[in-house]
Write a protein that holds these residues in place. Structure first.
Motif: not given
Length: 373
Positions: A73, A75, A78, A116, A167
């Motif tokens: 991921q 983030s 995500g 994500h 994003t």
């Protein structure tokens, strides 16, 4: 992936097999054309940090040359699964450094797949427990495994236009962290029903801004992410994976040719290291992608046998073929294919989560009873 434990593999024993011919992918000089596909294994820490156990797993498979990691991921938003690794904290970078150092010491190359999940997950599996985000507020059918058991995947919140742009920058930053951790590159996961794929698909993108509606708008996010990452770490270190027509994770795509033709055309000028196609059966579409893609094309055919994969190399449909479960269950897959040895049976019960069992304890030829033919 289909197991072949009962029948020795003979097709790859010749040194003249296209499997064993060298190839350059992006900036990587590979000694053969077999690579490890990305596979979720759910064995990072609860904080998304890879460990020495993960380093051992990947290093054991270094002879495959090009290893594409499990989805990672970019983030906090995500993450959708338990115990998946990330690349948005310093601790995660340090954990990935353990993995890259181990793989390089064993002679392999590591590409981190940035994934994500979008709407495919559950808030209980994230560090912040916020509502999932996606192109549109459309829940995915099915359940997600959580610490308290399977739960229905809830309705996500639609990203605002500004959040879509943010994003893109999350992917850019995660790619930079991957390189800082010693990775040889990143693969952008635009397949299997996750966020990038959700922007492409009919049933998950109901947006009315510049990221929805027309084909040009629906491919925009994917192209922007690929462009940002290529600018950040270099196009020669950037790959992308697609799965046209794959219904996994409740995806519906009724215009695969109309969407993926323009997508490939828009990505081609970026000069990416490779395009990785998870093939869902449309041979005409695969052929058109091959014709339109000027760089290295990696093809994964799921449960196809070895002869089919070799044929893809012979005909030029693929420059590299990727394998999943064969690599999972056979750390020494290259040696086994070269010598015609039988393959280990994968233990499905240990695919996701757990400890060393079914992860780093598969036997290799020196310690197994596999007979050579």
């Amino acid at each position: 992936m289909t197991s072949t434990t009962s029948t020795p593999v003979h097709d790859a024993t010749s040194a003249d097999s296209p499997l064993w011919q060298p190839v350059t992918v992006g900036g990587l000089a590979l000694t053969h054309r077999l690579a490890m596909a990305p596979m979720t294994r759910d064995r990072a820490t609860p904080e998304g940090v890879p460990t020495e156990l993960n380093a051992t797993y990947y290093a054991q498979r270094a002879s495959l040359g090009l290893l594409i990691t499990e989805g990672t991921q970019p983030s906090e938003d995500g993450q959708g699964y338990l115990l998946t690794p990330g690349l948005h904290t310093d601790a995660q970078v340090a954990g990935w450094r353990l993995v890259t150092d181990a793989v390089h010491a064993a002679g392999g190359h590591l590409v981190v797949q940035l994934m994500h999940v979008g709407r495919v997950g559950h808030p209980d599996n994230t560090p912040h427990h916020r509502q999932l985000v996606a192109p549109s507020a459309v829940a995915a059918e099915g359940v997600m495994f959580t610490a308290t058991g399977p739960q229905p995947m809830p309705e996500p919140r639609a990203l605002t236009t500004d959040e879509v742009a943010a994003t893109v920058q999350d992917f850019r930053a995660a790619a930079a962290r991957a390189i800082a951790a010693g990775a040889d590159g990143v693969e952008l996961h635009s397949a299997n029903g996750y966020l990038l794929h959700q922007f492409l698909a009919d049933n998950t993108n109901h947006r009315t801004d510049q990221y929805g509606g027309s084909v040009e708008n629906r491919i925009r996010f994917v192209v922007e992410v690929a462009t940002a990452v290529a600018e950040e770490i270099g196009a020669e270190r950037t790959g992308i994976r697609i799965s046209p027509g794959n219904p996994y994770n409740d995806i519906v795509e009724t215009q695969t040719h109309e969407v993926y033709g323009p997508l490939v055309d828009a990505l081609a000028p970026l000069g990416l290291a490779y395009l990785h196609v998870l093939h869902a059966g449309d041979e005409d579409l695969l052929a058109s992608i091959r014709a339109a893609w000027p760089g290295s094309l990696l093809v994964n055919r799921g449960g196809a046998d070895l002869a089919t994969r070799v044929k893809d190399l012979e005909t030029g449909i693929a420059d590299v073929v990727t394998v999943g479960t064969w690599a999972l269950a056979n750390p020494d897959l290259v040696d086994r294919l070269r010598t015609g040895a039988e393959l280990n049976e994968p233990d499905v019960a240990t695919f996701y989560g757990g400890d060393e069992g079914g992860y780093v304890d598969y036997p290799v030829l020196a310690t197994s009873d596999a007979s050579l033919s």
